[in-house]
Design an enzyme around this catalytic site. Structure first.
Site, PDB file in Angstrom:
ATOM      1  N   LYS A 176     -18.368 -24.989 -70.073  1.00 56.38           N
ATOM      2  CA  LYS A 176     -18.083 -25.117 -68.657  1.00 56.38           C
ATOM      3  C   LYS A 176     -17.404 -26.471 -68.421  1.00 56.38           C
ATOM      4  O   LYS A 176     -17.580 -27.352 -69.251  1.00 56.38           O
ATOM      5  CB  LYS A 176     -19.352 -24.983 -67.830  1.00 56.38           C
ATOM      6  CG  LYS A 176     -20.427 -26.005 -68.234  1.00 56.38           C
ATOM      7  CD  LYS A 176     -21.083 -26.666 -67.083  1.00 56.38           C
ATOM      8  CE  LYS A 176     -20.313 -27.812 -66.521  1.00 56.38           C
ATOM      9  NZ  LYS A 176     -20.860 -29.126 -66.714  1.00 56.38           N
ATOM     10  N   ASP A 205     -23.252 -22.185 -70.771  1.00 54.80           N
ATOM     11  CA  ASP A 205     -23.859 -22.893 -69.650  1.00 54.80           C
ATOM     12  C   ASP A 205     -25.187 -23.351 -70.235  1.00 54.80           C
ATOM     13  O   ASP A 205     -26.129 -22.567 -70.358  1.00 54.80           O
ATOM     14  CB  ASP A 205     -24.090 -21.943 -68.469  1.00 54.80           C
ATOM     15  CG  ASP A 205     -24.710 -22.684 -67.297  1.00 54.80           C
ATOM     16  OD1 ASP A 205     -25.579 -23.540 -67.537  1.00 54.80           O
ATOM     17  OD2 ASP A 205     -24.337 -22.414 -66.146  1.00 54.80           O
ATOM     18  N   HIS A 206     -25.252 -24.625 -70.615  1.00 57.16           N
ATOM     19  CA  HIS A 206     -26.398 -25.005 -71.461  1.00 57.16           C
ATOM     20  C   HIS A 206     -27.737 -24.900 -70.742  1.00 57.16           C
ATOM     21  O   HIS A 206     -28.781 -24.846 -71.374  1.00 57.16           O
ATOM     22  CB  HIS A 206     -26.185 -26.392 -72.095  1.00 57.16           C
ATOM     23  CG  HIS A 206     -26.453 -27.548 -71.186  1.00 57.16           C
ATOM     24  ND1 HIS A 206     -25.555 -28.004 -70.275  1.00 57.16           N
ATOM     25  CD2 HIS A 206     -27.534 -28.339 -71.055  1.00 57.16           C
ATOM     26  CE1 HIS A 206     -26.065 -29.032 -69.622  1.00 57.16           C
ATOM     27  NE2 HIS A 206     -27.270 -29.258 -70.078  1.00 57.16           N
ATOM     28  N   GLU A 244     -30.067 -36.675 -61.190  1.00 57.54           N
ATOM     29  CA  GLU A 244     -29.887 -37.538 -62.364  1.00 57.54           C
ATOM     30  C   GLU A 244     -29.931 -38.988 -61.913  1.00 57.54           C
ATOM     31  O   GLU A 244     -29.463 -39.309 -60.814  1.00 57.54           O
ATOM     32  CB  GLU A 244     -28.546 -37.246 -63.025  1.00 57.54           C
ATOM     33  CG  GLU A 244     -28.459 -35.847 -63.602  1.00 57.54           C
ATOM     34  CD  GLU A 244     -27.153 -35.652 -64.357  1.00 57.54           C
ATOM     35  OE1 GLU A 244     -27.159 -35.765 -65.584  1.00 57.54           O
ATOM     36  OE2 GLU A 244     -26.131 -35.392 -63.697  1.00 57.54           O
ATOM     37  N   HIS A 268     -24.727 -24.422 -63.491  1.00 62.43           N
ATOM     38  CA  HIS A 268     -26.173 -24.527 -63.746  1.00 62.43           C
ATOM     39  C   HIS A 268     -27.026 -24.065 -62.555  1.00 62.43           C
ATOM     40  O   HIS A 268     -27.952 -23.281 -62.709  1.00 62.43           O
ATOM     41  CB  HIS A 268     -26.566 -25.965 -64.078  1.00 62.43           C
ATOM     42  CG  HIS A 268     -25.782 -26.589 -65.195  1.00 62.43           C
ATOM     43  ND1 HIS A 268     -25.247 -25.859 -66.229  1.00 62.43           N
ATOM     44  CD2 HIS A 268     -25.455 -27.877 -65.450  1.00 62.43           C
ATOM     45  CE1 HIS A 268     -24.627 -26.684 -67.064  1.00 62.43           C
ATOM     46  NE2 HIS A 268     -24.732 -27.913 -66.610  1.00 62.43           N
ATOM     47  N   LYS A 366     -25.765 -37.704 -58.896  1.00 62.86           N
ATOM     48  CA  LYS A 366     -25.877 -38.782 -59.877  1.00 62.86           C
ATOM     49  C   LYS A 366     -26.490 -39.987 -59.170  1.00 62.86           C
ATOM     50  O   LYS A 366     -26.354 -40.124 -57.952  1.00 62.86           O
ATOM     51  CB  LYS A 366     -24.496 -39.180 -60.396  1.00 62.86           C
ATOM     52  CG  LYS A 366     -23.718 -38.032 -61.011  1.00 62.86           C
ATOM     53  CD  LYS A 366     -23.885 -37.978 -62.507  1.00 62.86           C
ATOM     54  CE  LYS A 366     -23.044 -36.878 -63.123  1.00 62.86           C
ATOM     55  NZ  LYS A 366     -23.649 -36.314 -64.319  1.00 62.86           N
TER      56      LYS A 366
END
Ligand code: BG6
Length: 514
Positions: A176, A205-206, A244, A268, A366
């Site tokens: 992605k 898509d991990h 994050e 995600h 972030k």
């Protein structure tokens, strides 16, 4: 049924022949990585390959070919993999596993337009087939920016690398973001599908490779407890948060112009939402899962008032982990006038009987307060409380929180009586923690996904339709933002801009503070 252990299992005394994972050991094969010098390869893909080898899930003759514009020999590439494995692998370093694996490493220098290099790649693969028995089975991992996909896939075709011989396979793995909007996703797909048939394309898509994400299916469909209340009769709303604490670090080139919504909401978070919202699939095969996820994505309603039901922000200087950190516009290689959002929150509704009137709030950012990804299913309040109002002042909404990471697990929040003579009720938590329950640590998402590619097992890879449907939902939001000024500032280390708080407040709700 008795399973016959493959030869490599018999050779490896660490393997238990009764091991239920036996059917999930990759057969003869190899992988070619384009983009071996990038972060993704070094931090995720190569360590995952080592971890798989270490767990005995790769064939002993596995071949790994690096392709990059570097003046390297096989030994230089081996050193790069060695450093990345030492630094980032999950499982301990074992010399004998490493030696076995490293004897299958090859490096091909060249750029993507270089015919000679692709010829050399073809010869290298043939040599691996001859010398290590990789059987003509090879996966091409494109760990490179999507702008290079067309060049690489057409070179693979030109040089006869994409076409397997009878009885073997060729697959392509793409990361992605798949496109940057609906139109570009379609174009990209047209290019790839000219060369590889759909069943040979693996879109990563991990998040779908994470244990806790797969556990959503177990939690929902292996239990009787949750499903009866998993609907608009009982659920008030759902909050999906991926926060994050890091900034964009050295990823300016990738991130600027992409932003938080394209980077993680489109993939995600939308995938998490689909797993939470979908109906029970007939089975967990790729087709059945896809059908159910697609139904959710087709029923998604992008908010009609994008000014009220979306929020975006950009971090300014502040604190992270006790250190002073710069704002986004002061980060290296970011244009001072950038309007890229580093925080995004949106409200989505799902037009189905199960979810009518239950908003799903998705947010990511972030440089937020801390790193945490969770799905919180927030329940309606009891319709009647036979207590004095003062006694339930501290009682919130019941919640079921799937802690995706870190501290993986599930929390159920409900009200309990505070010990004492008064009937005072307060929220308490009941916790399941992976760490405290299971002895084995969870495999990294990339271990699972790389293995699935080598096994040709597609359920955890989003199909093109899913990708298209999520762009279809997101495109109007991103267009709206592009036409409406700058993102709202938020200080690093906080939980996002005021506009995000206001967005929920308008609906009479508040964000959870994870
Ligand atoms: C990636 C995003 O897909 O996921 C990154 O491109 C993000 O921006 C990363 O940092 C987070 O992954 P994880 O597994 O650490 O939550």
């Amino acid at each position: 049924m008795t399973l016959t252990a493959p030869a490599e299992v018999l050779l490896n005394p660490l393997r238990d022949p009764q091991d239920r994972r036996l059917p999930r050991i990759a057969g003869p094969c190899g992988m070619v990585i384009f983009g071996v010098t990038g972060d993704l390869s070094r931090k995720k893909v190569m360590p995952a390959i080592y971890d798989l080898a270490n767990r005995g899930l790769l064939p002993p003759g596995f071949g790994l070919v690096g392709f990059a514009r570097r003046d390297w020999a096989d030994q230089d590439f081996t050193q790069i993999v060695h450093d990345s494995v030492k630094q980032h692998s999950r499982t301990p370093f074992r010399e004998e596993v490493w030696q076995q694996m490293a004897s299958g490493f090859r490096f091909v220098p060249g750029d993507f337009a270089d015919d000679v290099a692709f010829e050399q790649l073809r010869e290298t693969i043939q040599e691996l087939d001859r010398e290590r028995g990789t059987g003509g089975n090879h996966a091409f991992y494109l760990a490179i920016p999507p702008s290079f996909f067309p060049d690489v896939v057409s070179q693979l075709k030109e040089h006869g690398l994409s076409q397997p011989d009878t009885g073997s396979w060729r697959r392509v793995v793409v990361e992605k973001p798949f496109g940057h909007d609906l139109e570009s996703a379609r174009k990209l797909n047209a290019i790839i599908s000219e060369v590889f048939p759909p069943e040979s394309v693996f879109r990563i898509d991990h998040y779908l490779g994470k244990e806790t994400v797969q556990n959503i299916l177990a939690l929902r469909f292996a239990n009787q407890l949750f499903e009866p209340v998993w609907n608009s009769n009982y659920v008030d709303h759902v909050q999906i948060t991926m926060a994050e604490d890091i900034g964009i670090g050295s990823r300016a080139g990738y991130y600027d112009g992409i932003g938080a919504a394209r980077d993680v909401i489109q993939n995600h978070l939308v995938q998490l939402m689909a797993l939470i919202a979908m109906e029970e699939p007939v089975s967990f095969d790729a087709h059945s899962l896809r059908v159910e996820k697609q139904k959710v994505l087709r029923s998604l309603r992008t908010p009609s008032r994008l000014d009220l039901h979306t929020s975006r922000g950009q971090y300014t200087a502040g604190w992270a982990g006790g250190q002073k950190v710069p704002g986004y516009l002061q980060e290296e290689d970011i244009p001072r006038s950038s309007t890229t959002e580093t925080f995004a929150a949106i409200r989505l509704d799902i037009d189905t009987r199960r979810w009518a009137g239950v908003p799903f709030y998705l947010r990511t950012g972030k440089r937020l307060g801390r790193r945490v990804t969770e799905v919180a299913v927030m329940f309606k309040r009891a319709p009647h409380l036979p207590f004095d109002a003062a006694e339930t002042e501290e009682l919130g909404q019941n919640a079921l929180v799937i802690r995706v990471q870190p501290d993986e697990g599930v929390t159920v929040r409900f009200g309990a009586k505070v010990p004492g003579t008064a009937m005072e009720i307060r929220d308490v938590n009941m916790d399941f923690a992976y760490g405290g329950t299971f002895v084995e640590s969870s495999p990294e998402a990339y271990e699972r996904l790389v293995l699935d590619v080598l096994l040709g097992d597609p359920p955890l890879f989003p199909q093109l339709e899913e990708v298209e449907l999520s762009w279809q939902m997101l495109d109007p939001i991103i267009d709206y933002w592009a036409d409406h000024g700058k993102p709202d500032p938020y200080e690093s280390g906080t939980w996002g801009p005021r506009s995000a708080v206001e967005m929920l407040a308008r609906d009479g709700r508040v964000w959870r503070r994870p």
